[in-house]
Design an enzyme around this catalytic site. Structure first.
Site, mmCIF file in Angstrom:
data_model
loop_
_atom_site.group_PDB
_atom_site.id
_atom_site.type_symbol
_atom_site.label_atom_id
_atom_site.label_comp_id
_atom_site.label_asym_id
_atom_site.label_seq_id
_atom_site.Cartn_x
_atom_site.Cartn_y
_atom_site.Cartn_z
ATOM 1 N N THR A 75 75.033 -60.639 75.898
ATOM 2 C CA THR A 75 74.922 -61.958 75.245
ATOM 3 C C THR A 75 74.805 -61.714 73.733
ATOM 4 O O THR A 75 73.739 -61.896 73.146
ATOM 5 C CB THR A 75 73.689 -62.735 75.759
ATOM 6 O OG1 THR A 75 72.534 -61.869 75.715
ATOM 7 C CG2 THR A 75 73.877 -63.201 77.177
ATOM 8 N N PHE A 119 62.788 -56.706 80.987
ATOM 9 C CA PHE A 119 61.922 -56.239 79.891
ATOM 10 C C PHE A 119 62.025 -54.744 79.640
ATOM 11 O O PHE A 119 61.216 -54.180 78.908
ATOM 12 C CB PHE A 119 60.466 -56.630 80.191
ATOM 13 C CG PHE A 119 60.276 -58.114 80.326
ATOM 14 C CD1 PHE A 119 60.098 -58.920 79.212
ATOM 15 C CD2 PHE A 119 60.350 -58.725 81.569
ATOM 16 C CE1 PHE A 119 59.974 -60.306 79.338
ATOM 17 C CE2 PHE A 119 60.223 -60.102 81.707
ATOM 18 C CZ PHE A 119 60.032 -60.895 80.582
ATOM 19 N N GLY A 126 65.611 -51.877 65.053
ATOM 20 C CA GLY A 126 67.054 -52.041 65.262
ATOM 21 C C GLY A 126 67.286 -52.290 66.738
ATOM 22 O O GLY A 126 66.400 -52.778 67.441
ATOM 23 N N CYS A 133 68.635 -55.798 70.755
ATOM 24 C CA CYS A 133 67.902 -56.998 71.157
ATOM 25 C C CYS A 133 66.985 -57.629 70.107
ATOM 26 O O CYS A 133 67.104 -58.815 69.854
ATOM 27 C CB CYS A 133 67.156 -56.726 72.450
ATOM 28 S SG CYS A 133 68.342 -56.562 73.807
HETATM 29 N N1 LIG Z 1 69.737 -53.240 76.388
HETATM 30 C C1 LIG Z 1 68.492 -53.558 76.690
HETATM 31 O O1 LIG Z 1 67.575 -52.741 76.513
HETATM 32 C C2 LIG Z 1 68.137 -54.898 77.246
HETATM 33 C C3 LIG Z 1 69.062 -55.924 77.281
HETATM 34 N N2 LIG Z 1 68.712 -57.151 77.763
HETATM 35 C C4 LIG Z 1 69.711 -58.214 77.856
HETATM 36 O O2 LIG Z 1 70.562 -57.902 78.976
HETATM 37 C C5 LIG Z 1 71.912 -58.289 78.724
HETATM 38 C C6 LIG Z 1 72.833 -57.101 78.889
HETATM 39 O O3 LIG Z 1 72.518 -56.153 77.880
HETATM 40 P P1 LIG Z 1 73.103 -54.667 77.925
HETATM 41 O O4 LIG Z 1 73.010 -54.132 79.309
HETATM 42 O O5 LIG Z 1 72.475 -53.930 76.813
HETATM 43 O O6 LIG Z 1 74.639 -54.954 77.596
HETATM 44 P P2 LIG Z 1 75.868 -53.931 77.667
HETATM 45 O O7 LIG Z 1 76.814 -54.375 76.618
HETATM 46 O O8 LIG Z 1 75.388 -52.531 77.681
HETATM 47 O O9 LIG Z 1 76.511 -54.211 79.109
HETATM 48 C C7 LIG Z 1 77.125 -55.396 79.478
HETATM 49 C C8 LIG Z 1 78.242 -55.060 80.486
HETATM 50 O O10 LIG Z 1 78.763 -56.257 81.045
HETATM 51 C C9 LIG Z 1 80.144 -56.057 81.284
HETATM 52 N N3 LIG Z 1 80.782 -57.354 81.529
HETATM 53 C C10 LIG Z 1 81.206 -58.294 80.643
HETATM 54 N N4 LIG Z 1 81.722 -59.346 81.296
HETATM 55 C C11 LIG Z 1 81.614 -59.096 82.618
HETATM 56 C C12 LIG Z 1 81.948 -59.807 83.792
HETATM 57 N N5 LIG Z 1 82.499 -61.023 83.756
HETATM 58 N N6 LIG Z 1 81.706 -59.235 84.996
HETATM 59 C C13 LIG Z 1 81.150 -58.007 85.068
HETATM 60 N N7 LIG Z 1 80.821 -57.277 83.986
HETATM 61 C C14 LIG Z 1 81.044 -57.817 82.775
HETATM 62 C C15 LIG Z 1 80.591 -55.308 80.059
HETATM 63 O O11 LIG Z 1 81.842 -54.659 80.268
HETATM 64 C C16 LIG Z 1 79.427 -54.336 79.861
HETATM 65 O O12 LIG Z 1 79.648 -53.109 80.550
HETATM 66 C C17 LIG Z 1 71.875 -58.927 77.330
HETATM 67 O O13 LIG Z 1 71.694 -60.309 77.484
HETATM 68 C C18 LIG Z 1 70.648 -58.314 76.669
HETATM 69 O O14 LIG Z 1 70.111 -59.145 75.677
HETATM 70 C C19 LIG Z 1 67.461 -57.404 78.267
HETATM 71 C C20 LIG Z 1 66.512 -56.415 78.281
HETATM 72 C C21 LIG Z 1 66.775 -55.079 77.787
HETATM 73 O O1 LIG Z 2 65.308 -57.121 75.314
HETATM 74 C C1 LIG Z 2 65.487 -55.953 75.095
HETATM 75 O O2 LIG Z 2 66.589 -55.434 74.894
HETATM 76 C C2 LIG Z 2 64.357 -54.983 75.015
HETATM 77 O O3 LIG Z 2 64.028 -54.842 73.606
HETATM 78 C C3 LIG Z 2 63.018 -53.877 73.334
HETATM 79 O O4 LIG Z 2 63.407 -52.591 73.789
HETATM 80 P P1 LIG Z 2 64.350 -51.622 72.926
HETATM 81 O O5 LIG Z 2 65.132 -52.421 71.942
HETATM 82 O O6 LIG Z 2 65.106 -50.813 73.909
HETATM 83 O O7 LIG Z 2 63.400 -50.616 72.161
HETATM 84 P P2 LIG Z 2 61.953 -50.686 71.476
HETATM 85 O O8 LIG Z 2 61.193 -49.505 71.893
HETATM 86 O O9 LIG Z 2 61.305 -51.993 71.655
HETATM 87 O O10 LIG Z 2 62.314 -50.485 69.940
HETATM 88 C C4 LIG Z 2 63.070 -51.447 69.223
HETATM 89 C C5 LIG Z 2 63.089 -51.074 67.766
HETATM 90 O O11 LIG Z 2 61.787 -51.232 67.194
HETATM 91 C C6 LIG Z 2 61.411 -50.052 66.498
HETATM 92 N N1 LIG Z 2 59.944 -49.875 66.580
HETATM 93 C C7 LIG Z 2 59.316 -49.937 67.780
HETATM 94 C C8 LIG Z 2 57.936 -49.803 67.859
HETATM 95 C C9 LIG Z 2 57.182 -49.607 66.686
HETATM 96 O O12 LIG Z 2 55.946 -49.487 66.690
HETATM 97 N N2 LIG Z 2 57.838 -49.561 65.499
HETATM 98 C C10 LIG Z 2 59.205 -49.693 65.412
HETATM 99 O O13 LIG Z 2 59.769 -49.650 64.299
HETATM 100 C C11 LIG Z 2 62.177 -48.930 67.172
HETATM 101 O O14 LIG Z 2 62.327 -47.830 66.314
HETATM 102 C C12 LIG Z 2 63.483 -49.620 67.485
HETATM 103 O O15 LIG Z 2 64.351 -49.570 66.382
HETATM 104 C C13 LIG Z 2 61.742 -54.278 74.091
HETATM 105 O O16 LIG Z 2 60.748 -53.283 73.864
HETATM 106 C C14 LIG Z 2 62.003 -54.425 75.580
HETATM 107 O O17 LIG Z 2 60.844 -54.880 76.251
HETATM 108 C C15 LIG Z 2 63.136 -55.441 75.774
HETATM 109 O O18 LIG Z 2 63.448 -55.567 77.147
#
Ligand SMILES: NC(=O)C1=CN([C@@H]2O[C@H](COP(=O)(O)OP(=O)(O)OC[C@H]3O[C@@H](n4cnc5c(N)ncnc54)[C@H](O)[C@@H]3O)[C@@H](O)[C@H]2O)C=CC1
Ligand SMILES: O=C(O)[C@H]1O[C@H](OP(=O)(O)OP(=O)(O)OC[C@H]2O[C@@H](n3ccc(=O)[nH]c3=O)[C@H](O)[C@@H]2O)[C@H](O)[C@@H](O)[C@@H]1O
Length: 445
Positions: free
Chosen positions: A84, A150, A255, A258
């Site tokens: 997203t 999360f 960075g 998310c």
């Molecule tokens: N990356 C993270 O640490 C976290 C991400 N989120 C949320 O989860 C969601 C996914 O994030 P990521 O896994 O990082 O994204 P990502 O970009 O790594 O993966 C998304 C995948 O979905 C696939 N895709 C797109 N359209 C599709 C479809 N119609 N059917 C099947 N696959 C399809 C893409 O090819 C891609 O492989 C986002 O909304 C993000 O905000 C939530 C918590 C942690």
């Molecule tokens: O929605 C998401 O994608 C996820 O975003 C973060 O996870 P993530 O982005 O993987 O990593 P974090 O460990 O949270 O770090 C994010 C950024 O903050 C920075 N950070 C983190 C902690 C801190 O004390 N200081 C700081 O600068 C890290 O260096 C990094 O650039 C949240 O921690 C997850 O709970 C959430 O699910």
């Protein structure tokens, strides 16, 4: 249960593997054929500790496919975990979520629950529910549940298997019952609420963590001015259980895929409703400035970067991942290149992704030693263990001028002093600062 997961990215793939580990039969669907082919061969397209092993271990219950129709048709639960991304105005691009919803509506042939794990603006689940009910091809009952995720990258498998909570935003007891069947094997605490509140829990949590980081960075900047030490300040604050020690690490800002997008998305949602989230706006502003903090510090030592040999250690947005989305390193490298520096970089897993952006404009090094050899200055943007454990004396031995700008406070000041380097970090005293003035004056470019 038969579960289908749409999206084999950081969230979808980890979720699919963990659900299989807990005994479910899982079909993980992606539109990216290359990803799917790699996964079919037991290889993970992303670097995430423990993930590849988990995928291989569960291959009998876990399959990968691009055939969404086959995967969704008879599934008990379909989890949407597609990206997203953010739009220019900070709003959320829901294109992939809608595409997945269309594929589901066209193919589902039995009653099922659609769980939205992607981070989506409050109200999206309601809209999806209405839309799927209207456009489903077969006369089946499809319920939509908000099931935010999360996990953090770098610890995603553990975060999923031992999550702090499972949030379920449901609009019926039936949907709750089905989702509990999915997650009961994990034996984790539940928060069960309505769909909109569940969607808000996700944004409010992420944004709170981002606020905490921007706050500590703001305090770190003030510490530099008043000659206090942020490490001691954060330690002293964190011991208060009402504050807690986590997410109080000062640095060059957050960075990743998310925090930057979710802070902007929440502000956008609020402003659409005529409300201004002033705290969040401030956190975004602080983070934007923080990103280039070291560049500004470096200027006070060496003037401009033209013709300078700059080493950059750490490229990913945090350690433990190959993800460089919104990594502070990228913004800094762009400035260095624009101002004519020669930039050598090192990162244990992020270099291939960086090559796709900066191509031949950077020198990619196999070791830290190679990156810092003969450098005029060195930046640290990610606190990889290899960097933390690096012998500080090597900076003095290998660099032309041992000027180290550390955006992650990897070293203690005493060790830096003993190693004889000029060391600038975030929110702490400078080491070797007195000698630094000489650098600009004896400029030998
Ligand atoms: N990356 C993270 O640490 C976290 C991400 N989120 C949320 O989860 C969601 C996914 O994030 P990521 O896994 O990082 O994204 P990502 O970009 O790594 O993966 C998304 C995948 O979905 C696939 N895709 C797109 N359209 C599709 C479809 N119609 N059917 C099947 N696959 C399809 C893409 O090819 C891609 O492989 C986002 O909304 C993000 O905000 C939530 C918590 C942690
Ligand atoms: O929605 C998401 O994608 C996820 O975003 C973060 O996870 P993530 O982005 O993987 O990593 P974090 O460990 O949270 O770090 C994010 C950024 O903050 C920075 N950070 C983190 C902690 C801190 O004390 N200081 C700081 O600068 C890290 O260096 C990094 O650039 C949240 O921690 C997850 O709970 C959430 O699910």
């Amino acid at each position: 249960m038969d579960i289908a997961v749409a999206g084999a990215g950081y969230v979808g793939l980890v979720t699919a593997a963990c659900l299989a580990e807990k005994g479910h039969r899982v079909a993980c669907v992606d539109v990216d054929i290359e990803k799917v082919m790699l996964l079919q061969r037991g290889m993970s397209p992303i670097y995430e500790p423990g993930l590849e092993e988990l995928v291989r271990k569960n291959r009998e219950r876990l399959r990968f496919t691009t055939d969404y129709a086959a995967a969704y048709r008879r599934a008990d639960v379909i989890i949407i975990a597609v990206g997203t991304p953010e739009e220019r105005d900070g709003s959320v691009n829901l294109r992939y979520v809608w595409e997945a919803a269309k594929q589901i509506a066209r193919t589902v042939e039995k009653d099922c629950v659609v769980a939205v794990k992607s981070t989506v603006p409050v109200g999206t689940g309601d809209e999806l529910a209405r839309w799927i009910a209207e456009y489903r091809k077969h006369p089946v009952h499809i319920e939509v549940v908000a099931n935010p995720e999360f996990l953090s990258q770098g610890t995603a498998v553990n975060d999923t298997l031992y999550a702090s909570r499972i949030v379920l935003g449901v609009e019926s007891p039936h949907a709750e019952k089905v989702m509990r069947e999915v997650y009961d094997p994990f034996a984790l605490p539940y928060v069960v609420t309505d769909r909109k509140s569940a969607e808000m829990i996700k944004y409010a949590s992420n944004v709170f963590l981002a606020l905490k980081i921007s706050y500590i960075n703001d305090i770190a900047n003030l510490c530099e001015i008043v000659d206090a030490d942020i490490e001691a300040v954060a330690e002293g604050m964190g011991m208060d259980p009402r504050i807690g020690p986590r997410f109080l690490r000062a640095g060059i800002g957050y960075g990743g895929s998310c925090f930057p997008k979710d802070t902007k998305a929440l502000c956008h949602l609020a402003s659409r409703c005529g409300y201004e989230l002033k705290t969040v706006r401030a956190a975004i502003d602080v983070n934007e400035k923080q990103k280039l903090k070291l560049i500004e510090k470096a200027r006070t030592y060496i003037g401009d970067f033209h013709g300078r040999e700059a080493a950059v250690l750490g490229l990913t947005f945090k350690p433990g991942t190959d993800d460089i989305r919104e990594a502070p390193a990228l913004a800094n490298i762009a400035v260095l290149l624009e101002e004519g520096a020669n930039v050598k970089v090192w990162d244990p897993v992020g270099m291939d992704n960086v090559k796709r952006i900066f191509a031949e404009n950077l020198t990619y090094c196999a070791t830290i030693e190679e990156a810092i050899a003969n450098a005029d200055l060195c930046f640290i943007f990610t606190e990889w263990p290899e960097i933390r454990q690096f012998d500080l004396c090597q900076y003095a031995a290998l660099m032309k001028t041992p000027l180290v700008f550390d955006g992650r406070n990897c070293y203690d000041l005493e060790s830096a002093r003993k190693a004889g380097i000029l060391y600038e970090s975030i929110g702490r005293k400078q080491v070797g600062a007195a000698e630094s003035a000489v650098l600009v004056e004896t400029d030998e470019r």
